[in-house]
Motif scaffolding. Structure first.
Motif, short mmCIF file in Angstrom:
data_model
loop_
_atom_site.label_atom_id
_atom_site.label_comp_id
_atom_site.label_asym_id
_atom_site.label_seq_id
_atom_site.Cartn_x
_atom_site.Cartn_y
_atom_site.Cartn_z
N ARG A 45 0.92 -1.46 0.24
CA ARG A 45 0.48 0.00 0.32
C ARG A 45 1.02 1.15 -0.09
NH1 ARG A 45 -3.33 1.90 5.07
NH2 ARG A 45 -1.38 2.63 5.41
N ILE A 46 0.40 1.96 -1.03
CA ILE A 46 1.28 3.72 -1.34
C ILE A 46 0.47 4.32 -0.54
CG2 ILE A 46 3.03 4.97 -2.51
CD1 ILE A 46 3.87 2.56 -3.61
N MET A 47 0.69 5.30 -0.26
CA MET A 47 -0.29 6.59 0.31
C MET A 47 0.48 7.71 0.47
SD MET A 47 -2.58 6.68 4.10
CE MET A 47 -1.64 6.84 4.87
N PHE A 48 -0.18 8.49 0.25
CA PHE A 48 0.17 9.90 -0.23
C PHE A 48 -0.88 10.89 0.71
CE2 PHE A 48 1.10 8.28 -3.76
CZ PHE A 48 2.78 8.53 -4.33
N GLN A 49 -0.59 11.13 2.08
CA GLN A 49 -1.29 12.65 2.99
C GLN A 49 -0.72 13.66 2.83
OE1 GLN A 49 -3.52 10.46 6.59
NE2 GLN A 49 -1.92 11.40 7.09
N ARG A 50 -1.58 14.72 2.65
CA ARG A 50 -1.31 15.65 2.72
C ARG A 50 -2.12 16.37 4.31
NH1 ARG A 50 -2.33 21.21 -1.18
NH2 ARG A 50 -1.35 22.37 0.00
N PHE A 51 -2.03 16.97 5.20
CA PHE A 51 -2.49 16.82 6.53
C PHE A 51 -2.29 18.24 7.10
CE2 PHE A 51 -2.71 16.88 11.27
CZ PHE A 51 -3.68 16.19 11.16
N PHE A 52 -3.20 19.32 7.42
CA PHE A 52 -2.41 20.52 7.69
C PHE A 52 -3.42 20.99 8.25
CE2 PHE A 52 -5.41 20.35 3.80
CZ PHE A 52 -6.77 21.74 4.69
N LYS A 53 -3.07 21.94 9.31
CA LYS A 53 -4.06 22.93 10.85
C LYS A 53 -3.37 23.78 10.69
CE LYS A 53 -4.65 22.28 15.54
NZ LYS A 53 -3.87 21.99 16.69
N PHE A 54 -4.78 24.76 11.32
CA PHE A 54 -3.99 26.34 10.88
C PHE A 54 -3.98 26.38 12.88
CE2 PHE A 54 -6.95 25.69 7.67
CZ PHE A 54 -6.60 26.86 6.55
N ASN A 55 -3.36 27.81 13.29
CA ASN A 55 -3.18 28.50 14.39
C ASN A 55 -4.81 28.31 14.83
OD1 ASN A 55 -0.59 28.24 14.64
ND2 ASN A 55 0.67 29.41 13.74
N ASN A 56 -4.63 28.53 16.33
CA ASN A 56 -5.86 29.29 16.95
C ASN A 56 -6.89 28.08 16.19
OD1 ASN A 56 -3.39 30.28 18.28
ND2 ASN A 56 -3.79 32.22 16.49
N GLU A 57 -6.76 27.60 15.43
CA GLU A 57 -8.41 26.30 15.80
C GLU A 57 -7.98 24.87 15.57
OE1 GLU A 57 -10.84 28.30 13.96
OE2 GLU A 57 -9.86 29.58 14.06
N ASP A 58 -8.91 24.42 15.84
CA ASP A 58 -9.30 23.07 15.94
C ASP A 58 -9.02 22.13 14.87
OD1 ASP A 58 -9.05 23.37 18.84
OD2 ASP A 58 -10.98 23.38 19.46
N ASP A 59 -9.12 23.20 13.60
CA ASP A 59 -9.37 22.29 11.94
C ASP A 59 -8.27 21.75 12.17
OD1 ASP A 59 -11.85 23.87 12.45
OD2 ASP A 59 -10.95 25.16 10.48
N GLN A 60 -8.42 20.63 11.59
CA GLN A 60 -7.38 19.39 10.87
C GLN A 60 -7.77 18.99 10.13
OE1 GLN A 60 -5.71 17.23 13.65
NE2 GLN A 60 -5.95 18.53 15.31
N ILE A 61 -7.14 18.87 8.18
CA ILE A 61 -7.55 18.22 7.29
C ILE A 61 -6.44 17.43 6.80
CG2 ILE A 61 -8.38 19.40 5.22
CD1 ILE A 61 -10.41 21.44 5.57
N GLN A 62 -7.10 16.47 6.11
CA GLN A 62 -6.26 15.43 5.37
C GLN A 62 -6.35 15.11 4.10
OE1 GLN A 62 -6.81 11.56 7.41
NE2 GLN A 62 -5.61 12.61 9.38
N ILE A 63 -6.29 15.28 3.22
CA ILE A 63 -6.67 15.22 1.27
C ILE A 63 -4.96 13.82 1.23
CG2 ILE A 63 -6.38 15.43 -0.51
CD1 ILE A 63 -6.04 17.82 0.16
N ARG A 64 -6.32 12.50 1.14
CA ARG A 64 -5.22 10.48 1.13
C ARG A 64 -5.81 10.12 0.27
NH1 ARG A 64 -6.56 8.99 5.97
NH2 ARG A 64 -8.37 7.04 5.43
N LEU A 65 -4.74 9.96 -1.28
CA LEU A 65 -4.89 9.15 -1.82
C LEU A 65 -3.79 7.67 -1.31
CD1 LEU A 65 -5.64 9.05 -4.65
CD2 LEU A 65 -3.03 9.52 -4.86
N GLU A 66 -4.84 6.46 -1.60
CA GLU A 66 -4.43 5.43 -0.92
C GLU A 66 -4.30 3.96 -2.23
OE1 GLU A 66 -6.39 3.40 1.56
OE2 GLU A 66 -5.65 5.67 3.34
N LEU A 67 -3.15 3.72 -2.28
CA LEU A 67 -2.83 3.20 -3.66
C LEU A 67 -2.31 1.50 -3.24
CD1 LEU A 67 -0.32 4.91 -5.82
CD2 LEU A 67 -3.02 4.89 -6.02
N TYR A 68 -3.25 0.75 -3.67
CA TYR A 68 -3.60 -0.93 -3.48
C TYR A 68 -2.51 -1.42 -4.38
CZ TYR A 68 -5.80 0.87 0.48
OH TYR A 68 -6.73 1.82 1.19
#
Length: 153
Positions: free
Chosen positions: A73-96
């Motif tokens: 499995r190869i996974m590309f994951q873009r993970f980001f978070k803002f200062n002073n925020e609880d918001d977290q977002i993941q963009i994930r592409l998984e190849l099997y």
């Protein structure tokens, strides 16, 4: 927001319309291009133009693993978070790759960060491209794949 993010990833991947080109190397280049060119803050400004968003981090992680599987499995994951925020977002592409069988419990993680100097950034890309399993799948189409956008608010 989810629609904008998903459309943006699909625009740069351009792989979901042309499966002939959907090989691992193209997926990596597309995710890398998306990471370097698409500013996540821009999405938030479209939704909330009066807010000021400061990113705490925005990294592209690449996982190459047979751990917990008997295939690659190869996974590309873009993970980001803002200062002073609880918001977290993941963009994930998984190849099997179920046609690459292995029971070695191999697990390797590469992280690309724009805050790294150019030499470290390039070294991390070279390390990924030299990885044994990545090299095996580089010119292959995955058996299956998934594109996920996950919010944690």
């Amino acid at each position: 927001m989810e629609k904008l993010l998903t459309e943006s990833v699909e625009q740069y991947l351009n792989l979901f319309d042309s499966k002939d080109n959907f090989i691992t190397d193209n997926a990596f280049k597309a995710m890398l291009h998306h990471y370097l060119e698409v500013k996540i803050v821009d999405f938030y400004l479209k939704v909330n133009p009066s807010y000021i968003f400061i990113l705490q981090y925005d990294n592209l992680g690449i996982s190459v693993t047979t751990k917990s599987y008997n295939y690659l499995r190869i996974m590309f994951q873009r993970f980001f978070k803002f200062n002073n925020e609880d918001d977290q977002i993941q963009i994930r592409l998984e190849l099997y790759f179920e046609n690459i069988k292995d029971d070695s419990m191999y697990d390797e993680y590469f992280e690309l960060s724009i805050t790294d100097n150019d030499e470290i950034f390039e070294d991390n890309i070279i390390c990924l491209e030299k990885d044994h399993f990545y090299n095996r799948a580089k010119k292959m189409k995955p058996t299956s794949y998934s594109l996920l956008v996950h919010y944690d608010f």
